[in-house]
Design a protein around this motif. Structure first.
Motif, short mmCIF file in Angstrom:
data_model
loop_
_atom_site.label_atom_id
_atom_site.label_comp_id
_atom_site.label_asym_id
_atom_site.label_seq_id
_atom_site.Cartn_x
_atom_site.Cartn_y
_atom_site.Cartn_z
N UNK A 47 4.94 -0.91 -8.64
CA UNK A 47 4.95 0.14 -7.62
C UNK A 47 3.55 0.72 -7.43
N UNK A 48 2.92 1.12 -8.51
CA UNK A 48 1.59 1.73 -8.44
C UNK A 48 0.56 0.76 -7.85
N UNK A 49 0.60 -0.49 -8.29
CA UNK A 49 -0.36 -1.48 -7.78
C UNK A 49 -0.15 -1.73 -6.28
N UNK A 50 1.11 -1.91 -5.85
CA UNK A 50 1.36 -2.20 -4.44
C UNK A 50 1.04 -1.01 -3.54
N UNK A 51 1.36 0.20 -3.98
CA UNK A 51 1.02 1.39 -3.19
C UNK A 51 -0.50 1.51 -3.07
N UNK A 52 -1.20 1.33 -4.17
CA UNK A 52 -2.66 1.41 -4.15
C UNK A 52 -3.29 0.36 -3.25
N UNK A 53 -2.83 -0.88 -3.35
CA UNK A 53 -3.37 -1.95 -2.52
C UNK A 53 -3.05 -1.69 -1.05
N UNK A 54 -1.82 -1.26 -0.77
CA UNK A 54 -1.42 -0.98 0.61
C UNK A 54 -2.23 0.14 1.23
N UNK A 55 -2.40 1.24 0.49
CA UNK A 55 -3.21 2.36 1.00
C UNK A 55 -4.65 1.93 1.23
N UNK A 56 -5.19 1.15 0.30
CA UNK A 56 -6.55 0.64 0.46
C UNK A 56 -6.68 -0.21 1.72
N UNK A 84 -0.12 -4.57 7.68
CA UNK A 84 -0.14 -5.24 6.37
C UNK A 84 -0.05 -4.24 5.22
N UNK A 85 -0.81 -3.16 5.31
CA UNK A 85 -0.75 -2.13 4.28
C UNK A 85 0.61 -1.47 4.21
N UNK A 86 1.22 -1.24 5.37
CA UNK A 86 2.56 -0.65 5.40
C UNK A 86 3.58 -1.57 4.74
N UNK A 87 3.44 -2.87 4.92
CA UNK A 87 4.34 -3.83 4.29
C UNK A 87 4.21 -3.73 2.77
N UNK A 137 3.17 -1.14 0.97
CA UNK A 137 3.73 0.15 0.53
C UNK A 137 5.26 0.07 0.52
N UNK A 138 5.83 -0.53 1.55
CA UNK A 138 7.30 -0.68 1.60
C UNK A 138 7.79 -1.51 0.42
N UNK A 139 7.06 -2.57 0.06
CA UNK A 139 7.44 -3.38 -1.11
C UNK A 139 7.41 -2.55 -2.38
N UNK A 140 6.38 -1.73 -2.54
CA UNK A 140 6.28 -0.89 -3.72
C UNK A 140 7.43 0.10 -3.82
N UNK A 141 7.78 0.70 -2.69
CA UNK A 141 8.90 1.65 -2.67
C UNK A 141 10.22 0.93 -2.96
#
Length: 188
Positions: free
Chosen positions: A79-88, A173-176, A178-182
Motif C-alpha cells: 500500500x505505502x509503495x503504490x501510493x508513493x509511486x502513484x503520487x510521484x 497512471x498515478x491514479x491507477x 493509488x487505486x491499486x494501493x487502496x
C-alpha cells in the motif's frame, strides 16, 4: 502434471493483476516508450513475480517463524509503495508539462514498482510449501512467464492509450497505482 500447470497458471494470473495495472500505468505515463523498454518492464515484473514465491518458499521451508511475523505487514508495505509511486507519478506529470519529454519510468522506479507489485507473491511460499525445490522453481517460473505475457500486454495497451491521452496519461497512471494501493488495503 496438467493440474500442476493449470493451478500455477491461474495463480500467476491472479498475482499478475497488480503488475498489469502498473504496466498499464507505465505505458500511459510514457507514450513515446520504445519496444525494448516495454519488454524490459514486463521482464522486471516477471522476474520479481518469479523471485518472490521462491523467497517465500525458502522462508517457509527454512525460517518459517520469522516469516509468520512479517506476513501481516505485506499489504501495508505494498500500500505505502503504490501510493508513493502513484503520487510521484501524478506530481511529476503536473510539474513536467512544460519541460522537455523525458522517460517517466527510471530503473530505480521500476525496481520499486516490481517490489510493490510482487510483495503479495511472497506469501505464495505458504501455498507451495509442500513442494520440493524443483517443483517450487517450476511453479515460480510458470508464475513469472504468465506475468511477463500479461504485463507486456498491459504496457502495450497503456502505450497505445498514452499516445492518445499524452497530456493526461501521467495523472491517469498515478491514479491507477493509488487505486491499486487502496484496493490492497481494503482486501485485508
Amino acid at each position: 502434471m496438467g493440474s500442476f500447470i493449470i493451478r500455477n497458471v491461474l495463480l500467476g494470473v491472479g498475482l499478475a493483476m497488480d503488475a498489469f495495472s502498473v504496466s498499464l500505468a507505465n505505458g500511459l505515463n510514457e507514450p513515446g516508450m520504445r519496444r525494448r523498454k516495454r519488454v524490459a518492464i514486463a521482464g522486471t515484473f516477471a522476474g520479481f513475480q518469479f523471485l518472490m514465491p521462491m523467497a517465500g518458499w525458502v522462508c517457509v521451508t527454512f525460517i518459517a517463524e520469522l516469516f509468520k511475523a512479517f506476513r501481516p505487514m505485506i499489504p501495508w508495505i505494498a500500500f505505502i509503495l503504490l501510493i508513493g509511486i502513484g503520487l510521484n507519478m501524478i506530481i511529476s506529470s503536473i510539474r513536467h508539462k512544460e519541460e522537455e519529454e523525458k522517460p517517466a519510468t527510471s530503473v530505480p522506479m521500476l525496481l520499486l514498482q516490481g517490489v510493490a507489485t510482487s510483495i503479495d507473491a511472497l506469501s505464495v511460499g505458504f501455498t507451495i510449501a509442500e513442494y520440493r525445490a524443483l517443483q517450487a522453481t517450476a511453479a515460480s517460473l510458470i508464475i513469472g512467464l504468465v506475468t511477463f505475457v500479461i504485463c507486456l500486454a498491459g504496457v502495450k495497451l497503456g502505450h497505445a492509450a498514452g499516445m492518445k491521452l499524452a497530456d493526461k496519461a501521467g495523472i491517469l497512471g498515478g491514479a491507477i497505482l493509488i487505486a491499486n494501493g487502496i484496493e490492497i488495503l481494503v482486501k485485508m
